[in-house]
Enzyme design. Structure first.
Site, PDB file in Angstrom:
ATOM      1  N   LYS A  35       3.666  -1.541   9.324  1.00  0.00           N
ATOM      2  CA  LYS A  35       4.664  -0.712   8.619  1.00  0.00           C
ATOM      3  C   LYS A  35       4.442   0.767   8.962  1.00  0.00           C
ATOM      4  O   LYS A  35       3.444   1.108   9.616  1.00  0.00           O
ATOM      5  CB  LYS A  35       4.520  -0.939   7.110  1.00  0.00           C
ATOM      6  CG  LYS A  35       3.155  -0.530   6.563  1.00  0.00           C
ATOM      7  CD  LYS A  35       2.899  -1.102   5.190  1.00  0.00           C
ATOM      8  CE  LYS A  35       1.531  -0.670   4.680  1.00  0.00           C
ATOM      9  NZ  LYS A  35       1.172  -1.337   3.422  1.00  0.00           N
ATOM     10  N   TYR A 250      -3.605  33.365   6.789  1.00  0.00           N
ATOM     11  CA  TYR A 250      -2.805  33.535   5.563  1.00  0.00           C
ATOM     12  C   TYR A 250      -3.695  33.570   4.328  1.00  0.00           C
ATOM     13  O   TYR A 250      -4.583  32.725   4.158  1.00  0.00           O
ATOM     14  CB  TYR A 250      -1.821  32.370   5.417  1.00  0.00           C
ATOM     15  CG  TYR A 250      -0.654  32.426   6.374  1.00  0.00           C
ATOM     16  CD1 TYR A 250       0.203  33.515   6.400  1.00  0.00           C
ATOM     17  CD2 TYR A 250      -0.409  31.363   7.230  1.00  0.00           C
ATOM     18  CE1 TYR A 250       1.283  33.553   7.267  1.00  0.00           C
ATOM     19  CE2 TYR A 250       0.672  31.388   8.108  1.00  0.00           C
ATOM     20  CZ  TYR A 250       1.516  32.488   8.123  1.00  0.00           C
ATOM     21  OH  TYR A 250       2.574  32.517   8.983  1.00  0.00           O
TER      22      TYR A 250
HETATM   23  C1  LIG Z   1      -0.134  -1.891   3.646  1.00  0.00           C
HETATM   24  C2  LIG Z   1      -0.546  -3.195   3.083  1.00  0.00           C
HETATM   25  C3  LIG Z   1      -1.639  -3.894   3.621  1.00  0.00           C
HETATM   26  C4  LIG Z   1      -2.545  -3.324   4.686  1.00  0.00           C
HETATM   27  O1  LIG Z   1      -3.473  -2.499   4.054  1.00  0.00           O
HETATM   28  P1  LIG Z   1      -4.697  -1.832   4.862  1.00  0.00           P
HETATM   29  O2  LIG Z   1      -5.489  -1.186   3.795  1.00  0.00           O
HETATM   30  O3  LIG Z   1      -4.076  -0.848   5.793  1.00  0.00           O
HETATM   31  O4  LIG Z   1      -5.393  -2.920   5.563  1.00  0.00           O
HETATM   32  C5  LIG Z   1      -1.921  -5.158   3.120  1.00  0.00           C
HETATM   33  N1  LIG Z   1      -1.193  -5.696   2.124  1.00  0.00           N
HETATM   34  C6  LIG Z   1      -0.140  -5.038   1.573  1.00  0.00           C
HETATM   35  C7  LIG Z   1       0.630  -5.684   0.480  1.00  0.00           C
HETATM   36  C8  LIG Z   1       0.199  -3.771   2.023  1.00  0.00           C
HETATM   37  O5  LIG Z   1       1.230  -3.124   1.457  1.00  0.00           O
END
Ligand SMILES: *Cc1c(COP(=O)(O)O)cnc(C)c1O
Length: 359
Positions: A35, A250
């Protein structure tokens, strides 16, 4: 020459990390979580490199459609399932698997006489208290599905809240998932990257590694087996000397306490480098570890190179994170997590895939 910021992507490291993950989880099947544009690395390039995963997990039908259009035939899981009823048509057309976390999603599924044997991952809220049914709700949802759509293939999943810590909730969540499944004997999925590393008992039937595939979020005992995939690199675009007492950047939040040599590097929050990186955040210039000083601006940072002034010159290469400096360490200095930095690389950063010779 153009602005020198680049994200270098080492796809053989990604493949290596998948192989290592598979070795850790044995017979469990792997949803490669890609994702958020493959955690900032690029959805399709990451999917190609992770071709040996058993399936892909994404957050939106848009991502899933891109994968299907690129020809991927793997199972694809939508981690939050349907966001509205209309998405069901897309899900059927593209053969997507769904997380089902609420009664309204069950309503949507049953409002249409779906003939296909949809794969549903019913989500049980075992303590995270974000998405998912409570145990009673799970039984109701499964009862409705069994009566109205017996051809659907149901599985059970949950998500740990504290897998990165040795927290008592981990075991409780695990036990709640097993207990809820006693009458069903469904296939189970619980473990994200941290849970995969926590204990083999957590692996169950399907694991869901994300961050570990990208070589981040690795526990110390596993660190030697994984390789960072992204290196954010740039170059020194100016060098100057300050007198003791002079301030930098800054708000003048940092002052030289001695004659100080400063390198200006072409990277800033406009590229996704965290604005909240504190004084002392490590930066690698010419393979030397040197401290960030002063505020991060949109296009530039300033680095104290006094201790290596004779070894660093204009145009020298800089690594903001990557093989010599983990994104997790940088994140700690910015009060955030490696995930946010990887996902947060902005559009203007050119992405370059490393070839075999360059890795
Ligand atoms: C994003 C996600 C993962 C992966 O998590 P990581 O900590 O990056 O391994 C697994 N399960 C769900 C439901 C997620 O939303």
């Amino acid at each position: 020459m153009s602005r020198p910021i680049q994200a270098l992507i080492n796809l053989s490291a990604l493949q290596h990390n998948l192989i290592q993950t598979k070795a850790m989880v044995g017979a469990a099947r792997v949803w490669a979580v890609i994702k958020a544009n493959g955690y900032g690395h690029g959805l399709l390039r990451v999917a190609k490199a992770l071709n040996q995963a058993d399936g892909f997990a994404v957050a939106s039908v848009e991502e899933a459609i891109l994968l299907r259009q690129a020809g991927f035939l793997h199972p694809i899981l939508l981690l939050e399932g349907l966001f509205d009823e209309a998405e069901l048509q897309v899900v059927l057309q593209h053969r997507l698997d769904l997380v089902v976390h609420s009664h309204h999603q069950v309503d949507w599924l049953l409002a249409h006489s779906v003939k296909e044997p949809l794969h549903l991952w019913l989500k049980l809220d075992t303590g995270m208290h974000r998405l998912g049914f409570n145990e009673e709700g799970l039984h109701q949802a499964l009862f409705r599905l069994k009566h109205h759509a017996p051809h659907f293939k149901c599985h059970l999943m949950s998500h740990l809240a504290c897998a990165e810590d040795d927290h008592p909730l981990n075991q409780q969540q695990y036990q709640r998932l097993l207990a809820a499944n006693q009458t069903y004997q469904f296939k189970l999925s619980l473990a994200n990257s941290a849970a995969i590393q926590l204990a083999p008992t957590m692996h169950l039937n399907w694991v869901r590694p994300g961050i570990m595939l990208y070589g981040a979020g690795i526990a110390p005992q596993h660190i030697t087996h994984f390789k960072p995939v992204m290196s954010l690199v740039s170059r020194v675009i100016a060098i100057k000397w300050l007198a003791a007492g002079e301030g930098v950047g800054y708000g003048q939040t940092w002052f030289a306490t001695r004659p100080t040599c400063l390198a200006v590097v072409a990277v800033g929050y406009g590229d996704g480098y965290p604005r909240h990186a504190e004084n002392g955040t490590p930066v690698i210039i010419n393979n030397l570890r040197v401290p960030l000083v002063g505020r991060v601006s949109m296009d530039m940072i300033t680095v104290d190179i006094t201790d290596h002034a004779n070894q660093i010159k204009l145009n020298d290469p800089v690594e903001l994170w990557g093989e010599q400096l983990s994104v997790d360490e940088v994140a700690q200095h910015a009060n955030t997590i490696g995930y946010e930095l990887l996902c947060g690389i902005t559009q203007r950063v050119k992405i370059k895939e490393l070839t075999q010779n360059e890795v």
